[in-house]
Design a protein around this motif. Structure first.
Motif, mmCIF file in Angstrom:
data_model
loop_
_atom_site.group_PDB
_atom_site.id
_atom_site.type_symbol
_atom_site.label_atom_id
_atom_site.label_comp_id
_atom_site.label_asym_id
_atom_site.label_seq_id
_atom_site.Cartn_x
_atom_site.Cartn_y
_atom_site.Cartn_z
ATOM 1 N N TYR A 101 0.605 -1.085 0.115
ATOM 2 C CA TYR A 101 0.122 0.338 -0.108
ATOM 3 C C TYR A 101 0.873 0.871 0.387
ATOM 4 O O TYR A 101 0.792 2.329 -0.336
ATOM 5 N N SER A 102 2.077 1.575 1.036
ATOM 6 C CA SER A 102 2.822 1.882 1.063
ATOM 7 C C SER A 102 3.313 2.707 -0.259
ATOM 8 O O SER A 102 3.389 4.164 -1.058
ATOM 9 N N TYR A 103 4.057 1.750 -1.737
ATOM 10 C CA TYR A 103 4.175 1.824 -2.173
ATOM 11 C C TYR A 103 3.508 2.975 -3.285
ATOM 12 O O TYR A 103 4.625 3.966 -3.675
ATOM 13 N N LYS A 104 2.460 3.207 -3.311
ATOM 14 C CA LYS A 104 2.111 4.303 -4.024
ATOM 15 C C LYS A 104 1.006 4.919 -3.038
ATOM 16 O O LYS A 104 1.489 6.175 -3.503
ATOM 17 N N TYR A 105 0.879 5.038 -1.792
ATOM 18 C CA TYR A 105 1.038 6.489 -0.884
ATOM 19 C C TYR A 105 1.924 7.428 -0.786
ATOM 20 O O TYR A 105 1.504 8.502 -0.149
ATOM 21 N N SER A 260 0.745 11.471 13.498
ATOM 22 C CA SER A 260 0.937 12.567 12.712
ATOM 23 C C SER A 260 2.153 11.979 11.672
ATOM 24 O O SER A 260 2.359 12.995 10.434
ATOM 25 N N GLY A 261 2.051 11.189 11.911
ATOM 26 C CA GLY A 261 2.726 10.230 11.289
ATOM 27 C C GLY A 261 1.958 9.961 9.628
ATOM 28 O O GLY A 261 0.843 10.027 9.650
ATOM 29 N N PRO A 262 2.323 9.524 9.032
ATOM 30 C CA PRO A 262 2.120 9.242 7.704
ATOM 31 C C PRO A 262 0.932 7.895 8.103
ATOM 32 O O PRO A 262 1.636 6.863 9.085
ATOM 33 N N THR A 263 -0.226 7.859 7.176
ATOM 34 C CA THR A 263 -1.015 6.545 7.592
ATOM 35 C C THR A 263 -0.650 5.496 7.346
ATOM 36 O O THR A 263 -0.881 4.922 8.494
ATOM 37 N N PRO A 264 0.311 4.712 6.574
ATOM 38 C CA PRO A 264 0.542 3.459 6.698
ATOM 39 C C PRO A 264 1.790 3.531 7.979
ATOM 40 O O PRO A 264 1.555 2.791 8.558
ATOM 41 N N VAL A 265 2.158 4.052 8.033
ATOM 42 C CA VAL A 265 2.583 3.951 9.496
ATOM 43 C C VAL A 265 1.756 3.967 10.803
ATOM 44 O O VAL A 265 1.854 3.082 11.981
ATOM 45 N N ALA A 323 -13.115 8.618 22.014
ATOM 46 C CA ALA A 323 -13.609 8.466 20.312
ATOM 47 C C ALA A 323 -14.611 9.302 20.054
ATOM 48 O O ALA A 323 -15.605 9.729 18.832
ATOM 49 N N MET A 324 -16.138 9.028 21.180
ATOM 50 C CA MET A 324 -17.048 9.516 20.163
ATOM 51 C C MET A 324 -17.509 10.928 20.235
ATOM 52 O O MET A 324 -18.384 11.350 19.450
ATOM 53 N N VAL A 325 -16.445 11.381 20.667
ATOM 54 C CA VAL A 325 -16.349 13.116 19.984
ATOM 55 C C VAL A 325 -15.204 13.488 19.562
ATOM 56 O O VAL A 325 -15.628 14.759 18.683
ATOM 57 N N ALA A 326 -14.521 12.484 19.057
ATOM 58 C CA ALA A 326 -13.265 13.450 18.145
ATOM 59 C C ALA A 326 -13.522 13.857 16.390
ATOM 60 O O ALA A 326 -14.777 13.131 15.792
ATOM 61 N N ILE A 327 -12.864 14.322 16.061
ATOM 62 C CA ILE A 327 -13.480 14.943 14.564
ATOM 63 C C ILE A 327 -12.035 13.911 13.235
ATOM 64 O O ILE A 327 -12.669 14.941 12.984
ATOM 65 N N GLU A 328 -11.173 13.981 13.875
ATOM 66 C CA GLU A 328 -9.625 13.806 13.207
ATOM 67 C C GLU A 328 -9.774 12.474 13.035
ATOM 68 O O GLU A 328 -9.860 11.575 13.230
ATOM 69 N N LEU A 329 -9.894 12.437 11.606
ATOM 70 C CA LEU A 329 -10.295 10.233 11.638
ATOM 71 C C LEU A 329 -9.879 9.735 11.896
ATOM 72 O O LEU A 329 -9.879 8.337 13.081
ATOM 73 N N LYS A 330 -8.204 10.098 12.022
ATOM 74 C CA LYS A 330 -6.678 8.668 12.224
ATOM 75 C C LYS A 330 -7.102 9.185 14.460
ATOM 76 O O LYS A 330 -6.830 7.935 14.680
ATOM 77 N N LYS A 331 -7.220 10.474 14.360
ATOM 78 C CA LYS A 331 -7.773 10.136 16.016
ATOM 79 C C LYS A 331 -8.066 9.126 17.022
ATOM 80 O O LYS A 331 -8.429 8.408 17.458
ATOM 81 N N PHE A 375 -8.730 -5.748 10.599
ATOM 82 C CA PHE A 375 -10.013 -4.408 10.624
ATOM 83 C C PHE A 375 -9.842 -3.602 11.064
ATOM 84 O O PHE A 375 -9.559 -3.019 10.093
ATOM 85 N N LYS A 376 -8.635 -3.171 11.581
ATOM 86 C CA LYS A 376 -7.982 -2.011 11.985
ATOM 87 C C LYS A 376 -7.008 -0.922 11.328
ATOM 88 O O LYS A 376 -6.691 -0.509 10.957
ATOM 89 N N ALA A 377 -5.918 -2.545 10.707
ATOM 90 C CA ALA A 377 -5.238 -2.182 9.258
ATOM 91 C C ALA A 377 -5.949 -2.038 7.812
ATOM 92 O O ALA A 377 -5.921 -0.633 7.619
ATOM 93 N N ALA A 378 -6.775 -2.454 7.763
ATOM 94 C CA ALA A 378 -7.675 -2.349 7.262
ATOM 95 C C ALA A 378 -8.512 -0.792 6.809
ATOM 96 O O ALA A 378 -8.334 0.487 6.364
ATOM 97 N N LEU A 379 -8.837 -0.278 8.155
ATOM 98 C CA LEU A 379 -9.193 0.928 8.375
ATOM 99 C C LEU A 379 -8.593 2.548 8.529
ATOM 100 O O LEU A 379 -8.927 3.328 7.491
ATOM 101 N N PHE A 380 -7.361 1.602 9.005
ATOM 102 C CA PHE A 380 -6.201 2.822 8.371
ATOM 103 C C PHE A 380 -5.998 3.024 7.285
ATOM 104 O O PHE A 380 -5.653 4.024 6.722
ATOM 105 N N LEU A 381 -5.432 2.179 6.461
ATOM 106 C CA LEU A 381 -5.514 2.314 5.333
ATOM 107 C C LEU A 381 -6.376 3.030 3.760
ATOM 108 O O LEU A 381 -6.429 4.067 3.337
ATOM 109 N N CYS A 382 -8.063 2.628 5.166
ATOM 110 C CA CYS A 382 -8.866 3.178 3.987
ATOM 111 C C CYS A 382 -8.810 4.616 4.212
ATOM 112 O O CYS A 382 -9.036 5.812 3.744
#
Length: 669
Positions: A101-105, A260-265, A323-331, A375-382
């Motif tokens: 995934y990282s190769y393209k990202y 703060s790092g790249p999403t694949p991280v 997590a109920m109130v956070a608005i940053e996707l990765k957070k 499933f969490k790796a899938a969610l982060f890659l999404c």
């Protein structure tokens, strides 16, 4: 090949970390395919270990011997058992997909050579700590993953505005360089405490070997227990390591900033692997403390399980509410990771709280670790695709279309429902196992807290998907229709993970029973099952019913507000003062992070100028100015007595030798 494969598992990605530096730069980004190739070899080597399952007892594959000053030695060898084989395959598989995934990202991103170096080295370090047969070898891998994590979180260390996280205005932002330092500082504190506990254990046991510690636990733990409180102190120091690495309370505040790092991280380190290292360590030493508690009858050893269960259960609830109130996707996903790891810790704690829940609690935690990694790796890659598509890190700004991103939408919903624990997806079976263990153990207060967390999880996951894809203005012109589906090289990895989530869910009971048999036989071989009937699991329908009820209780309000859009969350919060205060409390992360800043960070920052002015300035003046001036003054004065007359110089020499002679005679007498 069986003996060689485990060594190659960690050696290959370690070599791969420098492989792209050795290739000519004129071939461009194709150099990184070689790095991916080394991880592919790692995956193949890991799969060759699968036929060993189930392995009875353990197998050590020898390596390098180092002598210690006290006459003992440390052998850097590989430990093969059911736990290490399973986790090695999980890490190798997820790492391969994430690097593909990282190769393209990462195309066009700054510092790409550095990124591939630390990502591949991280995989090697993670496999070292999983396969190590002793604490020293383990600790080397433990520190490698920590340092790589720091470098990858700080990947955008130039702190350009577009890489900041936090906010939005008027709320504060965090810069990547500071986020990396925060992670390094917190995890290093835990590492130092862990190392201190390892040294205490060595002083009483005379070994760093996991297997030797298992065999001689009746001797060394009994010796530690003779000093009241020492074993409890050792346990507290020891658990600081896994709690800090796995972002459990009170060491949890570094993980949200690690986004703060790249999403694949985030996918590799902070969802699939590194944060699971703490869970692995607790699972690795669990038989030691179980033996001390239930077979030797050492009361202080019980504190190990009590602390793990309490911290795990509390962290699961704490992070889920944030997590109920956070608005940053990765957070949101970061809080979710902390919460689910809390469940895993809870299961491992419950495994030793009751003598009847050893296998069920242990098996459910490891099964949940496997499922969550997928499933969490899938969610982060999404999430990486959604951030690129929308140009924003905030779910409230994304307003993406489920029509133009059909596959990503489907795969993300599958992974999200597995996170909630919707039957029959993979997360359901392992989560129910942990809840059942809590119920069977009789720890009803922990069981109630974990069941409430199910409702909170259902709420924030449906909120996440609703705000991202099902906002009220879905058909409006400002929808991000210009962004289509992700490229295939990015889509296929998280598609595989989502499909695997469904497959594991379908065969979930069979996998759970298989793991149960594996660990039951292993614990029987190391004499931990004297009070158990082998291969008979406890069953109760009450946890399952309550779990489903809680999913509905948490999910229905989220559905009406964020998917059906029949209610406005903003209006509801503004209308009721108690909800507004509650929202503020959660938005400020229970004020834990701000409290830590006030107690530890701000005083240090405030002391910077006085320290520079009064301490560092005076030290600089004394060392860099005063000492050179002193020697210059001495040199100038000595130079004056150099007359150049031979007789006078001989007189100086005679005087010097007379002084030396008198001093020697005085010492002898």
């Amino acid at each position: 090949m069986i003996d060689l494969a485990p060594w190659l598992c960690w050696i290959m990605p370690t070599i791969g970390s420098i492989a792209h530096y050795l290739l000519p730069k004129r071939i461009g980004r194709k150099r990184y395919i070689v790095t991916i190739g080394f991880t592919f070899i790692t995956f193949i080597m890991a799969t060759t270990m699968l036929p060993l399952l189930p392995i009875h007892g353990y197998k050590e594959i020898g390596g390098i011997w180092l002598s210690l000053p006290d006459g003992n030695y440390v052998e850097f060898a590989i430990l093969i058992d059911n736990l290490s084989i399973i986790l090695t395959n999980l890490v190798a598989f997820l790492s391969l997909l994430i690097l593909i995934y990282s190769y393209k990202y990462m195309e066009g991103e700054p510092g790409e050579d550095r990124y591939w170096f630390f990502m591949s080295l991280f995989v090697g370090g993670m496999l070292i700590l999983i396969l190590a047969n002793n604490f020293i070898f383990f600790f080397i891998g433990w520190k490698i993953v920590g340092l790589c994590s720091f470098a990858l979180i700080s990947h955008y260390y130039s702190d350009e505005r577009k890489y900041w996280i936090g906010g939005p205005e008027p709320y504060p932002f965090q810069k990547p360089s500071r986020c990396g330092l925060k992670a390094l500082f917190v995890t290093t504190l835990g590492d130092v405490a862990l190392l201190a506990s390892i040294i205490i254990i060595y002083l009483y046991s005379g070994t760093f070997s996991f297997m030797e510690l298992y065999k001689n636990v009746n001797i060394w733990m009994s010796e530690i227990a003779k000093t009241p409180g020492l074993l409890t102190i050792t346990i507290l120091l020891f658990l600081c390591g896994p709690f800090s690495k796995s972002a459990q309370f009170p060491f949890h505040e570094w993980l949200p900033e690690a986004m703060s790092g790249p999403t694949p991280v985030s996918a590799l380190i902070h969802a699939a692997t590194m944060v699971k290292a703490g869970v692995y360590l607790v699972a690795r030493v669990l038989p030691i403390f179980y033996f001390g508690t239930w077979i030797l009858g050492i009361k202080e050893a019980y504190n190990f399980f009590l602390i793990v269960a309490i911290i795990g259960g509390f962290t699961a609830f704490l992070a889920a509410t944030q997590a109920m109130v956070a608005i940053e996707l990765k957070k949101v996903l970061a809080y979710s990771t902390m919460s689910v790891i809390g469940y895993m810790m809870l299961g491992l704690g419950i495994a030793g709280i009751s003598s009847e829940t050893l296998i069920e609690g242990f098996t459910s935690s490891i099964f949940h670790l496997i499922n969550h990694g997928i499933f969490k790796a899938a969610l982060f890659l999404c999430a990486g695709v959604l951030i690129h598509a929308s140009g924003s890190i905030y779910i409230t700004d994304m307003k993406l279309s489920s029509r133009t991103m059909k596959f990503t939408w489907i795969f993300m919903w599958i992974s999200s429902l597995a996170l909630i624990g919707i039957p029959p997806l993979s997360g359901f079976w392992s989560k129910e196992g942990i809840l059942s263990s809590c119920y069977i153990s009789g720890q009803y207060w922990i069981f109630i807290l974990s069941v409430l967390t199910v409702a909170v999880t259902s709420f924030y996951v449906i909120r996440l998907m609703g705000v991202t894809f099902h906002s009220p203005n879905e058909n409006n012109s400002n929808k991000n229709h210009e962004h289509g589906e992700a490229s295939k090289i990015m889509l296929i990895p998280y598609g595989i993970l989502a499909i695997l989530t469904v497959i594991i869910g379908i065969v979930g009971p069979w996998i759970n029973n298989m793991l149960y048999e594996f660990f039951a036989k292993e614990f029987y071989d190391i004499h931990l099952l004297e009070f158990h009937t082998l291969s008979i699991a406890h069953e109760s329908i009450i946890p399952t019913i309550l779990s489903i009820v809680m999913i509905v209780i948490g999910g229905l309000p989220a559905y009406y507000v964020y998917i059906a859009n029949k209610l406005s969350s903003i209006n509801i919060i503004e209308r009721y003062g108690i909800l507004k205060a509650f929202h503020k409390f959660l938005w400020n992360r229970w004020y834990i992070d701000s409290a830590f800043n006030k107690i530890f960070v701000y005083p240090i920052l405030a002391s910077r100028e006085p320290t520079e002015k009064y301490l560092e300035g005076n030290m600089d003046l004394a060392i860099n100015v005063g000492i050179p001036k002193l020697f210059s003054h001495i040199s100038n004065n000595i130079r004056r007595i150099q007359t150049g007359i031979l007789s006078i110089n001989m007189l100086y020499a005679l005087t010097f030798f007379v002084i030396i002679l008198v001093f020697v005679i005085w010492v002898i007498i």
